[in-house]
Design a protein around this motif. Structure first.
Motif, PDB file in Angstrom:
ATOM      1  N   ILE A  63       0.967  -1.322   0.146  1.00 20.03           N
ATOM      2  CA  ILE A  63      -0.106   0.056   0.009  1.00 20.03           C
ATOM      3  C   ILE A  63       0.901   1.214  -0.092  1.00 20.03           C
ATOM      4  O   ILE A  63       1.814   1.277   0.860  1.00 20.03           O
ATOM      5  N   ILE A  64       0.689   2.060  -0.829  1.00 22.51           N
ATOM      6  CA  ILE A  64       1.394   3.353  -0.992  1.00 22.51           C
ATOM      7  C   ILE A  64       0.648   4.345   0.160  1.00 22.51           C
ATOM      8  O   ILE A  64      -0.606   4.614  -0.069  1.00 22.51           O
ATOM      9  N   PRO A  65       1.522   4.877   1.123  1.00 20.07           N
ATOM     10  CA  PRO A  65       0.879   5.735   1.968  1.00 20.07           C
ATOM     11  C   PRO A  65       0.036   6.789   1.640  1.00 20.07           C
ATOM     12  O   PRO A  65      -0.945   7.157   2.303  1.00 20.07           O
ATOM     13  N   SER A  66       0.534   7.685   0.839  1.00 22.88           N
ATOM     14  CA  SER A  66      -0.109   8.696   0.387  1.00 22.88           C
ATOM     15  C   SER A  66       0.444   9.433  -0.984  1.00 22.88           C
ATOM     16  O   SER A  66       1.301   8.897  -1.402  1.00 22.88           O
ATOM     17  N   LYS A  67      -0.101  10.428  -1.546  1.00 23.12           N
ATOM     18  CA  LYS A  67       0.290  10.841  -2.684  1.00 23.12           C
ATOM     19  C   LYS A  67       1.353  11.499  -2.450  1.00 23.12           C
ATOM     20  O   LYS A  67       2.392  11.501  -3.694  1.00 23.12           O
ATOM     21  N   ALA A  68       1.971  12.040  -1.273  1.00 18.26           N
ATOM     22  CA  ALA A  68       3.323  12.608  -1.226  1.00 18.26           C
ATOM     23  C   ALA A  68       4.464  11.444  -1.367  1.00 18.26           C
ATOM     24  O   ALA A  68       5.435  11.996  -1.841  1.00 18.26           O
ATOM     25  N   HIS A  69       4.063  10.444  -0.937  1.00 13.40           N
ATOM     26  CA  HIS A  69       5.371   9.382  -1.142  1.00 13.40           C
ATOM     27  C   HIS A  69       5.631   8.920  -2.590  1.00 13.40           C
ATOM     28  O   HIS A  69       6.476   8.888  -3.265  1.00 13.40           O
ATOM     29  N   GLU A  70       4.251   9.025  -3.455  1.00 15.51           N
ATOM     30  CA  GLU A  70       4.465   8.870  -5.058  1.00 15.51           C
ATOM     31  C   GLU A  70       5.163  10.094  -5.555  1.00 15.51           C
ATOM     32  O   GLU A  70       5.959   9.930  -6.512  1.00 15.51           O
ATOM     33  N   ARG A  71       4.912  11.319  -5.163  1.00 14.17           N
ATOM     34  CA  ARG A  71       5.542  12.448  -5.642  1.00 14.17           C
ATOM     35  C   ARG A  71       7.273  12.374  -5.325  1.00 14.17           C
ATOM     36  O   ARG A  71       7.693  13.167  -6.154  1.00 14.17           O
ATOM     37  N   VAL A  72       7.667  11.900  -4.377  1.00 18.74           N
ATOM     38  CA  VAL A  72       9.088  11.963  -4.161  1.00 18.74           C
ATOM     39  C   VAL A  72       9.830  10.960  -5.437  1.00 18.74           C
ATOM     40  O   VAL A  72      10.591  11.670  -6.008  1.00 18.74           O
ATOM     41  N   THR A  73       9.108  10.076  -5.596  1.00 18.88           N
ATOM     42  CA  THR A  73       9.838   8.966  -6.975  1.00 18.88           C
ATOM     43  C   THR A  73       9.408  10.013  -8.134  1.00 18.88           C
ATOM     44  O   THR A  73      10.361  10.108  -9.001  1.00 18.88           O
ATOM     45  N   GLN A  74       8.127  10.470  -8.370  1.00 21.37           N
ATOM     46  CA  GLN A  74       7.796  11.244  -9.774  1.00 21.37           C
ATOM     47  C   GLN A  74       8.734  12.408  -9.887  1.00 21.37           C
ATOM     48  O   GLN A  74       9.185  12.878 -10.735  1.00 21.37           O
ATOM     49  N   GLU A 118      20.899  20.232  -3.718  1.00 21.72           N
ATOM     50  CA  GLU A 118      19.613  21.141  -3.905  1.00 21.72           C
ATOM     51  C   GLU A 118      18.666  20.163  -4.708  1.00 21.72           C
ATOM     52  O   GLU A 118      17.529  20.473  -4.451  1.00 21.72           O
ATOM     53  N   ASP A 119      19.130  19.413  -5.645  1.00 18.97           N
ATOM     54  CA  ASP A 119      18.436  18.706  -6.482  1.00 18.97           C
ATOM     55  C   ASP A 119      17.604  17.631  -5.641  1.00 18.97           C
ATOM     56  O   ASP A 119      16.232  17.605  -5.798  1.00 18.97           O
ATOM     57  N   LEU A 120      18.282  16.996  -4.728  1.00 20.26           N
ATOM     58  CA  LEU A 120      17.801  16.023  -4.066  1.00 20.26           C
ATOM     59  C   LEU A 120      16.765  16.689  -3.011  1.00 20.26           C
ATOM     60  O   LEU A 120      15.815  16.016  -2.639  1.00 20.26           O
ATOM     61  N   ALA A 121      17.156  17.613  -2.338  1.00 18.78           N
ATOM     62  CA  ALA A 121      16.205  18.473  -1.304  1.00 18.78           C
ATOM     63  C   ALA A 121      14.956  18.831  -2.248  1.00 18.78           C
ATOM     64  O   ALA A 121      13.804  18.463  -1.331  1.00 18.78           O
ATOM     65  N   LEU A 122      14.822  19.115  -3.326  1.00 20.61           N
ATOM     66  CA  LEU A 122      13.585  19.515  -4.028  1.00 20.61           C
ATOM     67  C   LEU A 122      12.975  18.244  -4.248  1.00 20.61           C
ATOM     68  O   LEU A 122      11.715  18.293  -4.129  1.00 20.61           O
ATOM     69  N   CYS A 123      13.536  17.288  -4.807  1.00 18.17           N
ATOM     70  CA  CYS A 123      13.109  15.912  -5.083  1.00 18.17           C
ATOM     71  C   CYS A 123      11.985  15.471  -3.944  1.00 18.17           C
ATOM     72  O   CYS A 123      11.146  14.607  -3.817  1.00 18.17           O
ATOM     73  N   CYS A 124      12.734  15.448  -2.625  1.00 19.84           N
ATOM     74  CA  CYS A 124      12.414  15.167  -1.441  1.00 19.84           C
ATOM     75  C   CYS A 124      11.384  15.921  -0.477  1.00 19.84           C
ATOM     76  O   CYS A 124      10.789  15.523   0.529  1.00 19.84           O
ATOM     77  N   ARG A 125      11.073  17.023  -1.050  1.00 21.77           N
ATOM     78  CA  ARG A 125      10.371  17.925  -0.424  1.00 21.77           C
ATOM     79  C   ARG A 125       9.112  17.558   0.073  1.00 21.77           C
ATOM     80  O   ARG A 125       8.546  17.962   1.068  1.00 21.77           O
ATOM     81  N   TYR A 126       8.341  16.665  -0.769  1.00 23.90           N
ATOM     82  CA  TYR A 126       6.946  16.348  -0.400  1.00 23.90           C
ATOM     83  C   TYR A 126       6.926  15.449   0.729  1.00 23.90           C
ATOM     84  O   TYR A 126       5.829  15.058   1.303  1.00 23.90           O
ATOM     85  N   ALA A 127       8.142  14.902   1.207  1.00 24.70           N
ATOM     86  CA  ALA A 127       8.065  13.910   2.235  1.00 24.70           C
ATOM     87  C   ALA A 127       8.019  14.668   3.753  1.00 24.70           C
ATOM     88  O   ALA A 127       7.935  14.059   4.658  1.00 24.70           O
ATOM     89  N   PHE A 128       8.239  15.924   3.502  1.00 23.07           N
ATOM     90  CA  PHE A 128       8.055  16.911   4.815  1.00 23.07           C
ATOM     91  C   PHE A 128       6.818  17.623   4.921  1.00 23.07           C
ATOM     92  O   PHE A 128       6.635  18.442   3.978  1.00 23.07           O
ATOM     93  N   PRO A 129       6.500  17.686   5.896  1.00 28.08           N
ATOM     94  CA  PRO A 129       5.178  18.405   6.183  1.00 28.08           C
ATOM     95  C   PRO A 129       5.620  19.833   6.104  1.00 28.08           C
ATOM     96  O   PRO A 129       6.754  20.371   6.326  1.00 28.08           O
ATOM     97  N   ILE A 130       4.842  20.632   5.460  1.00 31.22           N
ATOM     98  CA  ILE A 130       4.882  22.119   5.394  1.00 31.22           C
ATOM     99  C   ILE A 130       4.993  22.914   6.772  1.00 31.22           C
ATOM    100  O   ILE A 130       4.025  22.684   7.471  1.00 31.22           O
ATOM    101  N   PRO A 131       5.956  23.600   6.994  1.00 31.85           N
ATOM    102  CA  PRO A 131       6.303  24.265   8.391  1.00 31.85           C
ATOM    103  C   PRO A 131       5.259  25.249   8.709  1.00 31.85           C
ATOM    104  O   PRO A 131       4.496  25.918   7.703  1.00 31.85           O
TER     105      PRO A 131
END
Length: 340
Positions: free
Chosen positions: A125-136, A327-340
C-alpha cells in the motif's frame, strides 16, 4: 511457494465472517537452504513482520484491508505496515488486481507482486500521494537532466507501474526507465528502477531490489530505494545499488555479491556465500544519501550514463554521468516533509 503461517487475528474493521482470512505474521519458521532459495526465487516472503495475511478473500475483504492500512498509516506515525500477503487468490481476483489502474479495484494506490503458480500475491500500500511524488519528482528531474544533454523522450520510455514477468512471479515498480534501441518486447527490462517505502519496510525493499537484478538476469543496472522515515525525525534515505559495469558478465560471483549486499536474512546469506566466487566480476556499488528538512548528507548522487542508457556517451556531446546535487535531492524529497 512456502506456506504462510499466520498466528494471531488482526483487530480491524473487517466483517466478523471474514475475520479468519485476516491475520498477522507470527514468529519466524525454521527453513532449510533449499526452502529459502525457492522462496527467494518466487519473491513472495513467508514472513513480513506486522503484515496482514488474507486467505481466499473476496475483493471486498482485500479492499477493506487496504483501506484499514491506508487510514492507519496516515493517522498514526507509529504504524508502519504497508503489506498485505494474499494466499489462495482466485483467478478472477488475480486478473482484477492486475488490471488498468484507472479502474483501481482497491481504491488506494498500491503495487502488486503476483505469483500465479501458487495463487499468492504481495500488495504494498502506498501511504499517500506525497510518497508517490518523491519518486515522480526525482524522475522529472532526471528527464530534465537528460533533455539538457540532448536526450529526448523518444530515446527512452517511462514505465510507471508496468508489470514485469520474473522467473516465477510478476512485479511492478514504483517507477522505471527503459532506454530505446531494443526491439519492443513485453519483457524489455528497464535499466533503472525506483522503489519507495517507509523506512520500516527497508528489508522488503532490499528484497525488491534483489528481485529486479536477479529476475532480469542483470539487465536492470540500477535500483534506487527511497526509505521515508517519519519518526523520531522526518527524513528520506536514498540508497543507490548500481552494477559497476553497464554490460556485466553475469557470473555466479556477481549473483553471490548482489545477494550478500541486498539480503540480510541469515539463511539467504549462507546460500549466496557458498557460491564459488569468480576472480573477474563486476561489483555492486551501494551509496546512501540522507535528506532531512534543510540538510542533505553525502551528496551528490551520480548515475552512470552507460548504465542508464545502455550505451557509452556520444563523443563531442554534452552526454555524461547524471549528477543530482544536494539542492536537486532536497527539491525531489520536499513532499516527504510537512509544510512548516
Amino acid at each position: 511457494m512456502l506456506p504462510l503461517s499466520p498466528s494471531t487475528v488482526l483487530s480491524s474493521s473487517l466483517d466478523t465472517k471474514d475475520a479468519e482470512s485476516a491475520k498477522t505474521i507470527g514468529s519466524p519458521e525454521s527453513l532449510s537452504p533449499d526452502e529459502v532459495a525457492r522462496d527467494c526465487d518466487s519473491h513472495l516472503p513467508f514472513e513480513i513482520p506486522g503484515a496482514m495475511v488474507l486467505s481466499n478473500p473476496s475483493i471486498s475483504v482485500i479492499r477493506q484491508a487496504a483501506d484499514d492500512i491506508y487510514r492507519q498509516i496516515n493517522s498514526d506515525i507509529s504504524y508502519s505496515n504497508q503489506f498485505i500477503i494474499v494466499s489462495n487468490l482466485s483467478q478472477p481476483l488475480q486478473e482484477l488486481l492486475g488490471r488498468d489502474r484507472d479502474r483501481n479495484p482497491l481504491e488506494v494506490s498500491y503495487r502488486l507482486t503476483l505469483d500465479t503458480r501458487y495463487q499468492q500475491a504481495l500488495i504494498r500500500i502506498i501511504p499517500s500521494k506525497a510518497h508517490e511524488r518523491v519518486t515522480q519528482s526525482f524522475l522529472n528531474e532526471l528527464i530534465l537532466k537528460l533533455f539538457e544533454m540532448g536526450i529526448r523522450p523518444r530515446d527512452y520510455t517511462m514505465n510507471a507501474a508496468s508489470r514485469y514477468h520474473g522467473k516465477s512471479c510478476d512485479k511492478e515498480a514504483d517507477q522505471s526507465l527503459t532506454p530505446s534501441g531494443n526491439p519492443p518486447d513485453d519483457d524489455d527490462w528497464p535499466s533503472l528502477v525506483l522503489e519507495t517505502g517507509l523506512s520500516e519496510s527497508e528489508a522488503q525493499l532490499r528484497a525488491d531490489a534483489y528481485w529486479w537484478f536477479s529476475n532480469s538476469d542483470y539487465k536492470v543496472n540500477m535500483v534506487i530505494l527511497f526509505h521515508i522515515q517519519r519518526s523520531p525525525e522526518r527524513r528520506v534515505i536514498l540508497k543507490l545499488y548500481n552494477l559497476r559495469s553497464a554490460n556485466p558478465r553475469v557470473t555466479r560471483g556477481l549473483q553471490a555479491e548482489v545477494g550478500r549486499t541486498l539480503l540480510s536474512d541469515l539463511a539467504l546469506s549462507q546460500i549466496v556465500q557458498t557460491v564459488s566466487p569468480t576472480v573477474l566480476r563486476p561489483h555492486l556499488v551501494a551509496k546512501e544519501i540522507i535528506v532531512t528538512f534543510g540538510n542533505v548528507e553525502n551528496a551528490p548522487l551520480e548515475l552512470e550514463f552507460e548504465s542508464l542508457m545502455r550505451r557509452p556517451p556520444a563523443p563531442n556531446t554534452s552526454e555524461g554521468n547524471i549528477i543530482f546535487t544536494a539542492e536537486d535531492l532536497a527539491l525531489c524529497c520536499r513532499y516527504a516533509f510537512p509544510i512548516p
